[in-house]
Write a protein that holds these residues in place. Structure first.
Motif, mmCIF file in Angstrom:
data_model
loop_
_atom_site.group_PDB
_atom_site.id
_atom_site.type_symbol
_atom_site.label_atom_id
_atom_site.label_comp_id
_atom_site.label_asym_id
_atom_site.label_seq_id
_atom_site.Cartn_x
_atom_site.Cartn_y
_atom_site.Cartn_z
ATOM 1 N N ASN A 141 78.659 54.631 58.099
ATOM 2 C CA ASN A 141 77.753 54.209 59.160
ATOM 3 C C ASN A 141 77.747 55.265 60.266
ATOM 4 N N HIS A 142 76.654 55.295 61.033
ATOM 5 C CA HIS A 142 76.557 56.307 62.102
ATOM 6 C C HIS A 142 77.637 56.152 63.160
ATOM 7 N N THR A 143 78.268 54.973 63.221
ATOM 8 C CA THR A 143 79.328 54.714 64.205
ATOM 9 C C THR A 143 80.704 55.176 63.733
ATOM 10 N N PRO A 182 71.126 61.055 61.888
ATOM 11 C CA PRO A 182 71.113 60.064 62.970
ATOM 12 C C PRO A 182 70.407 58.769 62.587
ATOM 13 N N HIS A 183 70.662 57.767 63.414
ATOM 14 C CA HIS A 183 70.215 56.405 63.182
ATOM 15 C C HIS A 183 69.131 56.107 64.221
ATOM 16 N N LEU A 184 68.036 55.573 63.781
ATOM 17 C CA LEU A 184 66.913 55.296 64.687
ATOM 18 C C LEU A 184 67.366 54.453 65.881
ATOM 19 N N GLY A 185 67.019 54.924 67.064
ATOM 20 C CA GLY A 185 67.301 54.135 68.267
ATOM 21 C C GLY A 185 68.717 54.237 68.772
ATOM 22 N N CYS A 186 69.516 55.137 68.234
ATOM 23 C CA CYS A 186 70.926 55.234 68.652
ATOM 24 C C CYS A 186 71.205 56.565 69.339
ATOM 25 N N ARG A 187 71.924 56.480 70.430
ATOM 26 C CA ARG A 187 72.295 57.677 71.197
ATOM 27 C C ARG A 187 73.805 57.899 71.159
ATOM 28 N N CYS A 188 74.479 57.378 70.147
ATOM 29 C CA CYS A 188 75.939 57.568 70.098
ATOM 30 C C CYS A 188 76.258 59.041 69.827
ATOM 31 N N GLY A 189 77.503 59.403 70.000
ATOM 32 C CA GLY A 189 77.911 60.799 69.857
ATOM 33 C C GLY A 189 77.587 61.359 68.480
ATOM 34 N N ASN A 190 77.820 60.582 67.434
ATOM 35 C CA ASN A 190 77.540 61.067 66.072
ATOM 36 C C ASN A 190 76.042 61.300 65.879
ATOM 37 N N CYS A 191 75.225 60.403 66.414
ATOM 38 C CA CYS A 191 73.769 60.540 66.228
ATOM 39 C C CYS A 191 73.236 61.717 67.031
ATOM 40 N N GLU A 192 73.711 61.862 68.266
ATOM 41 C CA GLU A 192 73.244 62.994 69.081
ATOM 42 C C GLU A 192 73.723 64.318 68.475
HETATM 43 ZN ZN LIG Z 1 74.634 56.330 66.280
#
Ligand SMILES: [Zn+2]
Ligand SMILES: [Zn+2]
Ligand SMILES: [Zn+2]
Length: 264
Positions: A232-234, A16-26
């Motif tokens: 990228n996390h996105t 995961p990527h700091l500060g991100c709540r996207c589906g991939n990060c969660e």
């Molecule tokens: Zn993310």
């Protein structure tokens, strides 16, 4: 036999990527198997050589390698060098290959300067077309376009083994004719796959990368085995069940995964 092992496959800041709540990060926070370390590879050819010193290096390596090749001065590619210093493993004259400009940055700025002062690293200049012969392989750096604001330059590396050749191009602003010919000229290429499409983030013009979709079109008729890395996390390719992954694989390409190994 010489082998390249894939140690990490994410853009600099990981998944995961700091500060991100996207589906991939969660998903990565919930399932460690979905975590991705920053892009790096290790070559074993009798010696062991790291390419890219990432902030995840302590998870990626158990032992100090015999040398490290740096691509450029961004977060995911340089900062792991600090783990070879006295707060960590206190390496003894680890050969570190970098462009002359990046070598100067390391020599002239704390905290990296201490690595030189304390004898943890032995900086060696390399640049375009100066091949480094190793035990069974040779490593040749090539300059690629990546952020002209980065005066220290960016390198892609070609590794020629006894049987096959591999190109590692983790970051490039666009798939120029030259970058494409470097890829077409090898058996296997690990290619910048930061973004699947341009609509993933709203500041894509500030951080240019060729999209995977455009690279798939450009390389559709290439004989090279292409694996995308530096995701990228996105990037929807991170989800193994995504339509993007299905399209990529049915077109004959792959996403690189940690633990994959490629014989050269
Ligand atoms: Zn993310
Ligand atoms: Zn990067
Ligand atoms: Zn970069």
């Amino acid at each position: 036999m010489s082998t390249v092992e894939i140690l990490g496959t994410a853009q600099d800041a990981g998944v995961p990527h700091l500060g991100c709540r996207c589906g991939n990060c969660e998903a990565a926070r919930e399932a460690p198997g979905r975590t991705r370390y920053a892009s790096a590879i290790r070559l074993e050819d009798g010696g062991r050589y790291l390419f890219d010193a990432t902030p995840d290096v302590r998870f990626q390596l158990a032992d100090v390698p015999d040398g490290a090749f740096l691509t450029h001065a961004h977060l995911g590619h340089l900062t792991g060098l600090l783990y070879f210093g006295r707060e960590s493993v206190d390496a003894d004259e680890l050969p570190v290959y970098a462009t002359p400009g990046l070598g100067d940055v390391i020599r002239e700025n704390e905290p990296l300067y201490s690595l030189v002062e304390d004898g943890n690293v032995d900086l060696r200049s390399i640049d375009e077309d100066s091949a480094v012969p190793l035990t069974e392989t040779s490593v040749t750096p090539f300059r690629v376009d990546h952020r002209e604001t980065l005066p220290t330059g960016t390198l892609a590396y070609r590794i020629d083994g006894p049987n096959r050749s591999l190109l590692y191009v983790s970051d490039v602003d666009s798939l120029t004719e030259r970058a494409e010919s470097l890829i077409r000229d090898v058996d296997v290429a690990l290619v910048d796959g930061t973004f699947w499409s341009r609509d993933e983030i709203d500041r894509v013009d500030d951080v240019p990368h060729p999209t995977v979709r455009s690279s798939m079109d450009a390389l559709a008729d290439a004989d090279t085995e292409v694996l995308f890395t530096h995701l990228n996390h996105t990037n929807p390719l991170l989800d193994p069940g995504s339509d993007a992954r299905e399209r990529l694989e049915s077109a004959g390409f792959r996403v690189a995964d940690r633990g994959d190994s490629i014989d050269l």
